[in-house]
Scaffold this motif. Structure first.
Motif, short mmCIF file in Angstrom:
data_model
loop_
_atom_site.label_atom_id
_atom_site.label_comp_id
_atom_site.label_asym_id
_atom_site.label_seq_id
_atom_site.Cartn_x
_atom_site.Cartn_y
_atom_site.Cartn_z
N TRP A 123 60.75 38.74 28.81
CA TRP A 123 61.04 39.32 28.17
C TRP A 123 61.85 39.58 27.17
O TRP A 123 62.37 40.37 26.14
CB TRP A 123 62.31 40.42 29.31
CG TRP A 123 63.02 41.60 29.29
CD1 TRP A 123 64.47 41.76 28.80
CD2 TRP A 123 62.97 43.12 28.78
NE1 TRP A 123 64.60 43.01 28.58
CE2 TRP A 123 64.18 43.77 28.63
CE3 TRP A 123 61.65 43.07 29.02
CZ2 TRP A 123 63.76 44.89 28.01
CZ3 TRP A 123 61.66 44.98 28.74
CH2 TRP A 123 63.05 45.14 28.08
N GLU A 124 63.13 38.76 26.86
CA GLU A 124 63.13 38.31 25.57
C GLU A 124 62.66 38.44 24.02
O GLU A 124 62.77 39.13 22.84
CB GLU A 124 64.35 37.16 25.21
CG GLU A 124 64.51 36.98 24.44
CD GLU A 124 65.36 35.47 24.15
OE1 GLU A 124 65.33 34.87 22.89
OE2 GLU A 124 66.60 34.55 25.10
N PHE A 125 61.55 38.10 24.36
CA PHE A 125 60.55 37.74 23.65
C PHE A 125 59.95 39.44 23.32
O PHE A 125 59.94 39.94 21.60
CB PHE A 125 59.04 37.27 23.74
CG PHE A 125 57.95 37.67 23.23
CD1 PHE A 125 57.92 36.94 21.96
CD2 PHE A 125 56.52 37.90 22.55
CE1 PHE A 125 57.15 36.84 20.60
CE2 PHE A 125 55.66 38.34 21.69
CZ PHE A 125 55.91 37.80 21.51
N THR A 182 61.50 42.32 23.54
CA THR A 182 62.74 43.23 23.11
C THR A 182 62.96 42.88 21.81
O THR A 182 63.47 43.67 20.94
CB THR A 182 63.86 42.77 23.68
OG1 THR A 182 64.17 41.45 23.68
CG2 THR A 182 63.86 43.46 24.95
N SER A 183 62.82 41.30 20.91
CA SER A 183 63.09 41.32 19.72
C SER A 183 61.92 41.33 18.99
O SER A 183 62.32 41.16 18.08
CB SER A 183 62.95 39.22 19.38
OG SER A 183 61.49 38.23 19.51
N GLN A 184 60.53 41.48 19.44
CA GLN A 184 59.79 41.89 18.94
C GLN A 184 59.86 43.78 18.68
O GLN A 184 59.01 44.25 17.23
CB GLN A 184 58.51 42.06 19.21
CG GLN A 184 57.84 40.63 19.18
CD GLN A 184 58.16 39.61 17.88
OE1 GLN A 184 57.43 40.74 17.74
NE2 GLN A 184 59.01 39.02 18.22
N SER A 185 60.42 44.37 19.24
CA SER A 185 60.27 45.82 19.39
C SER A 185 61.37 46.85 19.20
O SER A 185 61.79 47.50 19.13
CB SER A 185 59.81 46.02 20.78
OG SER A 185 58.96 45.79 21.38
N SER A 186 62.54 45.55 19.31
CA SER A 186 64.00 46.37 19.13
C SER A 186 64.28 47.44 18.22
O SER A 186 64.94 47.69 18.22
CB SER A 186 64.89 45.38 19.33
OG SER A 186 65.41 44.31 18.23
N ARG A 187 63.29 47.34 16.76
CA ARG A 187 64.08 47.70 15.87
C ARG A 187 63.08 48.39 15.31
O ARG A 187 62.63 49.57 14.22
CB ARG A 187 63.37 46.83 14.15
CG ARG A 187 64.86 45.91 14.41
CD ARG A 187 64.44 44.79 13.25
NE ARG A 187 65.48 44.01 13.15
CZ ARG A 187 65.72 42.69 11.93
NH1 ARG A 187 65.29 42.46 10.74
NH2 ARG A 187 66.51 41.54 12.72
#
Length: 154
Positions: A13-15, A17-22
């Motif tokens: 999940w962290e991966f 969100t780090s890829q998609s959050s922007r």
């Protein structure tokens, strides 16, 4: 599609969100449910799921093949896509599980924590010695000079 629930490991999940959050279409879900065995469930809107897929696709296209980001992005993109391909038109809720473990299995099943005062069976395991000068020396004597570096100097 209104929403899809992703069930995955916290690190996965962290991966994601780090890829998609922007991405401008990604929205952090208002509720992330804690599951057993270090897993979470997150309900993503269709709009956010599209953003996730776009970002994972871009990562797999731009990261060097064999890189950890490339491997994760490729695997997750394929799994999410496969979950959407099997989507029924009846409007049933969609759950996409991004975890290869069978339910109820974890590292604690393999390596249970020790009871108080006991050492875990895996804690005393050591890596095998590698062949070479350091592994072949039985004592601390310098092989070239015959001098023991830990001995007091005269």
């Amino acid at each position: 599609m209104a929403t899809a629930s992703l069930v995955c490991n916290r690190d996965t999940w962290e991966f994601i969100t780090s890829q998609s959050s922007r991405h401008p279409h990604f929205r952090m879900p208002p509720k992330i449910t804690d599951r057993e065995e270090n897993r979470i469930a997150a309900a993503l809107s269709g709009r956010s799921l599209i953003a996730v897929l776009i970002c994972l696709f871009n990562t797999q296209e731009t990261a060097p093949a064999g890189d950890a980001d490339w491997a994760l992005a490729t695997t997750l993109y394929e799994r999410i896509s496969q979950g959407l391909i099997t989507l029924a038109a009846a409007g049933t809720p969609v759950t996409i599980t991004l975890d290869d473990r069978a339910p109820g299995t974890s590292t604690e099943d393999e390596f249970p924590p020790p009871s108080s005062g006991q050492q875990a069976p895996y804690e005393d395991k050591q890596l095998p010695q590698q062949p070479g000068p350091a592994a072949e020396a039985d004592d601390d004597t310098d092989q070239d000079t015959g001098h023991d570096p830990s001995a007091p100097q005269e």
